[in-house]
Design an enzyme around this catalytic site. Structure first.
Site, short mmCIF file in Angstrom:
data_model
loop_
_atom_site.label_atom_id
_atom_site.label_comp_id
_atom_site.label_asym_id
_atom_site.label_seq_id
_atom_site.Cartn_x
_atom_site.Cartn_y
_atom_site.Cartn_z
N ASP A 509 46.63 34.20 39.87
CA ASP A 509 46.23 36.33 39.56
C ASP A 509 47.46 36.90 41.00
OD1 ASP A 509 44.21 35.53 40.69
OD2 ASP A 509 43.13 37.32 40.43
N ARG A 513 42.99 37.08 47.48
CA ARG A 513 41.99 37.86 47.89
C ARG A 513 41.29 36.64 47.48
NH1 ARG A 513 42.00 41.66 43.65
NH2 ARG A 513 41.34 40.54 41.64
N ASP A 514 39.13 36.04 47.32
CA ASP A 514 39.15 35.11 47.69
C ASP A 514 39.14 34.92 45.61
OD1 ASP A 514 37.28 37.05 46.38
OD2 ASP A 514 35.52 36.90 48.08
N GLU A 515 40.39 34.60 44.99
CA GLU A 515 40.06 34.10 43.39
C GLU A 515 41.19 33.22 43.37
OE1 GLU A 515 39.57 37.40 39.48
OE2 GLU A 515 39.69 38.40 41.84
N ASP A 522 46.79 36.50 32.90
CA ASP A 522 48.45 37.64 33.44
C ASP A 522 49.24 36.30 33.19
OD1 ASP A 522 45.49 37.92 35.10
OD2 ASP A 522 46.34 38.63 36.55
N TRP A 578 43.93 37.29 26.34
CA TRP A 578 43.84 36.39 27.83
C TRP A 578 43.30 35.10 27.04
CZ3 TRP A 578 43.43 40.23 28.60
CH2 TRP A 578 44.04 40.91 30.25
N GLU A 789 49.33 44.94 41.79
CA GLU A 789 48.09 44.98 41.14
C GLU A 789 47.66 46.07 40.28
OE1 GLU A 789 44.19 43.33 42.22
OE2 GLU A 789 43.06 42.79 40.43
N HIS A 810 50.40 40.44 42.47
CA HIS A 810 49.94 40.55 41.51
C HIS A 810 51.23 40.62 39.98
CE1 HIS A 810 45.53 40.16 40.49
NE2 HIS A 810 45.29 40.02 39.84
C1 BGC Z 1 41.98 39.16 38.38
C2 BGC Z 1 43.05 39.84 36.94
C3 BGC Z 1 42.46 38.80 35.81
C4 BGC Z 1 40.85 40.00 36.32
C5 BGC Z 1 40.25 39.70 33.95
C6 BGC Z 1 40.88 39.98 38.19
O1 BGC Z 1 39.78 39.86 39.16
O2 BGC Z 1 42.92 39.62 39.04
O3 BGC Z 1 44.49 39.62 37.17
O4 BGC Z 1 42.88 39.52 34.65
O5 BGC Z 1 40.22 39.50 36.86
O6 BGC Z 1 39.49 40.35 34.66
#
Ligand code: BGC
Length: 951
Positions: A509, A513-515, A522, A578, A789, A810
């Site tokens: 995504d 950041r912490d992801e 996405d 998703w 984003e 994003h």
């Molecule tokens: C992500 C998104 C993702 C979404 C779904 C986010 O934190 O960055 O791109 O699809 O969460 O909840």
């Protein structure tokens, strides 16, 4: 001679609904057939063959497909070139092409197939090396020469082929926090002269490899990220040149990576395990064919060194004073190194990588050094990028330089890191001192444009001190899109950089950041755009394998793949749009690359997802249960009477249930699974009926009247024929009322498609050209170099959106890119002949543009569609159609008698097979070749006058 090359008479032009929908306004179907031109081209010489690919790759080593697929391209300067037959030979590498070395010879096969020809010879051997070549015959029976030979090599195919053992550094670690990176060292003696040598290697955690002091390969972030519990990739390297007779040393440094580093927010660590490990096997073959095998075992030694810690989110701390000079070469004294432990880890889950490796792809030179109001020294890379900084310094021993990374500056011009959440992206380097030092971090990457530098020797920092290294999965760049509008070109640039920054072994995504997770939604919305820009076939093939591996027994698809969010018995997933990644992406790969194997491989996964939805929708086929993200980040407002565009989650869920069912039905047809095709063909109308009953009024209103509701209903053909136009008008009215788009992640990819399909091309262009928030170009006007984003990630006054979720890299909203390729430039796929076997060239000019062009390296070679309004008010369409394909070219606004191709009238031009006047366009059938059509622009001119900034 039998051939599957078909000639399509013009009356078949409007058979496919998708084709009809995109090309011709409803109600304006093909009318008068004024002329059919047909010119056969006599070919002077046979085509030549090149671009040989095995499983999409050039001479791959270490693959594990038991039946690798072979593809080639025909080259010819002539028009109308088709292959009518081919012959492939595969030989064992030694002694190719002597008769006894030939393992598989297809003989002359009457077929136009030139991509994905599956090997069907004797079983391929572990570590076996193969050569192959191909020749082809054209329509006149002329044969090409044999192609230059190409090669492939198998990896270690069975667990028992591995003699090496898994090892881990002995000793205690506190894995609740990042630890120094272990270094592992193995020494061995090679007896003979090395004719060829391979290393097969993988790790739990990441690895970097050296042999005799030299780096092995150019890949980074190996062994890559997969669903580690079920699938772990190993790499194969050709190390022939790194070995020598006598003593040799292999050194590996391990990093926490996705395996045990921070993963997902909430400070989670050790998602897959807490112990790093290495499995490495070296096979050296001497001139007599004797193979010496050396592998990781209990004789290896372990230590730590300069990497104090290195984490994907957090950055790296490196102390050059702790370097162990010469550690991966013979002659180094490892007397103070600890021993290793042989550990029991699975070899059953090892797989060869299907996707492309991650590499350093671009070198970015900074553009400016800024002193911020807060006093920070900040280097501006000029591009929001993903990777790291290469640091060059000459300074004092033991001093430390700190690099902090951020995507934007705040409204006062200071470094803005709040949107990184807990990801610190902090790199520190402690100098050896007294010498020129060059340093790059190891097991971390940053998403950044700005770098705040602290501790650099006073007065010495220049633009040469820092260099940006952009990394991503090494996907060949295949597409180019450009127009006469520089803002749209910047948008295209931003989409590409969104893709570069987020295709890092998995489609993520965001990269900062912490992801940085493989969010399925996405990826689902962006996949088609991704395939317009780069060759993503094997990238997604690999990831889809993980998706299937992580899918629940009940068919549910996780929210992220690899799934690091379902933990402690809690599942995260099963959400509409998703989970549909399971179906939409294989289908998109099939369309884009003509790849049926990805459909075969994913079929059970696709079906399981549809069945999951069917179960949850129940008897009435309405999916109104479960957890959904909805039209994520749709337009929201603070107006009391219009809080924004919220589309019901049950509407979205039911719409995607129908869409995936439809794609599954079509997949079953492609694969010849007739029972399933009938089954899902029967289910689809039931879902549509449920959708209509629940969400559609008799007057064509859909759901809560949001743009996304109409867009999904129309894009997925969920409405009865008689309501479609009314619904489209309502959509257009809603867009006009708002004056802008209101769609979130789910509706955005289709918005312009639906508008242009239903006769609202000008409105679609207005959305594309809009420069105020919310729009695609608003971030461009703010200097964005990637896709944001949020539509308003940074406001005109420089203030930033919610720190909780505000990535500046994003790709999801960048899913508009496919509309630019497919509609603005008009380079389109015929779903009946996917992979651009039948190219549709159907530009839809407008929006004040005076030219647009899409070029794409298709599996058959380059295809392109370009149009331009020339100074004399003539309109020009240029088409490139690869050999062994054909095209239908739609010339908007043309009158047949006025159309020329090159120096000919269109009806007499070589390579033109049929011509038809339709309402508002001339449609031309052509064989391969380069064509240039011209005609008076007429009414088109009205759509092509440059528009003011905000129209
Ligand atoms: C992500 C998104 C993702 C979404 C779904 C986010 O934190 O960055 O791109 O699809 O969460 O909840």
């Amino acid at each position: 001679m039998a051939t599957d090359e078909r000639r399509f008479p013009p009356h078949q032009l409007s058979t496919s609904t998708e084709r009809r929908g995109l090309r011709i306004l409803p109600g304006l179907l093909s009318v008068t057939l004024l002329a059919i031109g047909s010119s056969t081209v006599a070919h002077a010489s046979a085509p030549s063959l090149d671009h040989l690919r095995c499983e999409y790759k050039v001479d791959p080593i270490g693959i594990d497909s038991p039946q690798p697929r072979l593809s080639w391209q025909l080259r010819s300067d002539e028009r109308g070139v088709v292959q009518t037959a081919y012959r492939v030979q595969v030989a064992s590498d030694r002694g190719a092409w002597e008769e006894e070395a030939i393992l598989w010879d297809t003989g002359k096969v009457a077929s136009s197939r030139s991509i994905h020809v599956a090997y069907e010879g004797p079983a391929l051997e572990s570590a076996g090396r193969y050569s192959w070549r191909v020749r082809a015959w054209d329509e006149d029976g002329l044969a090409s020469e044999w192609s230059a030979p190409a090669h492939w090599e198998m990896g270690l195919l069975r667990p028992e082929d591995w003699q090496a053992r898994w090892i881990s550094p002995a000793g205690e670690e506190d894995t609740s926090k990042p630890q120094p990176a272990p270094m592992l060292r193995g020494a061995f003696t090679i007896d003979g002269y090395v004719e060829s040598a391979r290393v097969y290697v993988t790790s739990l955690g990441l690895y970097e490899l050296e042999i005799n002091g030299r780096r092995v390969g150019d890949q980074v972030f190996t062994p890559g990220w997969t669903s580690y519990g079920e699938r772990l990739q190993y790499q194969t390297y050709d190390v022939t040149d790194l070995l020598r007779r006598g003593r040799n040393v292999v050194g590996a440094t391990l990093g926490d990576g996705w395996y045990r580093g921070y993963m997902g927010w909430k400070d989670a660590r050790n998602v897959y395990g807490d112990e790093l490990a290495l499995l490495l096997e070296l096979r050296a073959t001497d001139e007599d064919g004797r193979v010496q095998i050396v592998g990781t075992d209990e004789t290896w030694k372990a230590a730590t060194g300069p990497i104090l810690h290195s984490d994907i989110y957090m950055g790296e701390a490196y102390d050059a004073q702790l370097e162990r000079s010469g550690w991966s070469a013979p002659g180094y004294d490892d007397g103070d190194w600890a021993s290793v432990r042989v550990v029991d880890r699975s070899k059953d889950i090892l797989i060869a990588p299907a996707g492309p490796p991650v590499r350093r792809i671009n070198v970015i030179r900074p553009v400016e050094i800024i002193k911020t109001p807060a006093g920070e020294t900040v280097v501006d890379m000029g591009q929001n990028m993903v990777g790291w900084v290469r640091l060059k310094v000459l300074g004092v021993e033991g001093s430390t330089i700190t690099l902090r990374h951020a995507e934007v500056l705040d409204k006062d011009g200071n470094l803005y890191v709040d949107n990184l959440r807990s990801a610190t992206q902090l790199v520190t380097y402690t100098l050896m001192g007294g010498v020129d030092e060059i340093y790059e971090p190891h097991f971390t990457f940053q998403g950044f444009r700005y770098v705040a530098v602290d501790g650099y020797p006073a007065g010495r920092l220049t633009l040469d001190s820092l260099t940006g290294i952009a990394i991503h999965s090494d996907m060949p760049r295949t597409g180019r899109f450009k127009t006469s509008n520089p803002l749209l070109n910047q948008l295209q640039h931003n989409i590409e950089w969104g893709q570069k920054g987020n295709f890092l072994d998995v489609p993520t995504d965001c990269p900062q950041r912490d992801e940085r997770l493989g969010w399925t939604g996405d990826a689902q919305v962006f996949a088609r755009t991704a395939a317009c820009n780069m060759d993503v076939a094997c990238f997604f093939t690999k990831w889809l394998g993980d998706l299937a591996a992580d899918q629940g027994d009940d068919g549910s698809v996780p929210s992220v793949v690899p799934d690091v969010l379902s933990r402690d018995g809690r599942f995260s997933g099963g959400s509409a749009a998703w989970g549909d990644a399971a179906v939409v992406i294989p289908w998109t790969m099939y369309l884009s690359y003509g790849d049926t194997r990805v459909l075969e491989n994913q079929y059970e996964s696709m079906k399981a997802w549809v069945e999951y939805m069917r179960r949850h929708a129940g008897e009435d086929s309405l999916w109104n249960t479960g957890h959904h993200y909805g039209d994520w980040l749709a337009f929201a407002s603070t107006a009391s009477d219009y809080p924004g565009a919220t589309t019901g989650k049950d509407l979205i869920a039911t719409a995607f249930f129908a869409h995936s069912t439809d794609l599954l039905r079509r997949t079953a047809e492609v694969l010849g699974r007739t029972e399933d095709a009938a089954e899902y063909g029967a289910l689809l109308p039931r879902i549509k009926a449920a959708f209509q009953k629940e969400f559609v009024t008799a007057a064509g209103r859909v759901g809560e009247n949001t743009q996304t509701a109409y867009v999904l209903a129309l894009q997925f053909d969920l409405l009865p024929e008689e309501l479609r136009l009314q619904a489209a008008r309502r959509l257009a009215a809603e867009v006009r009322t708002r004056g802008h788009l209101t769609t979130g992640f789910v509706g955005t990819p289709y918005l312009c498609h639906v508008l242009s399909r239903y006769g609202e091309l000008d409105l679609a262009y207005q959305l594309l050209n809009r420069q105020e928030y919310p729009s695609w170009l608003y971030p461009v006007t703010q200097g964005a170099t990637t896709i944001w984003e949020r539509w308003d990630g940074q406001r005109p006054d420089g203030s930033c959106q919610d720190v909780g979720m505000n990535s500046f890299n994003h790709y999801a909203y960048g899913a508009s890119g496919e509309w630019m390729y497919r509609v603005v430039a008009g380079l389109e796929i015929d779903p009946e002949e996917p992979g651009y076997r039948h190219v549709l060239i159907q530009p839809q000019p407008g929006g004040g543009l005076t030219s647009a062009e899409a070029r794409l390296e298709t599996p058959y070679g380059e295809a392109s569609s370009a149009w331009a309004l020339l100074e004399d008010d003539r309109f020009q369409v240029s088409a490139v159609v690869p050999a062994n394909t054909r095209a239908t070219v739609r010339l908007p606004g043309a009158i047949l008698s006025e159309v020329t191709e090159g120096d000919h009238t269109v009806t007499s031009a070589p390579g033109v097979r049929a011509v038809e006047q339709q309402t508002g366009a001339v449609v031309v059938e052509v064989g391969s070749g380069r064509y240039q059509f011209g005609y008076p622009a007429g009414d088109l001119v009205n759509h092509l006058r440059p528009v003011g900034p905000s129209e």
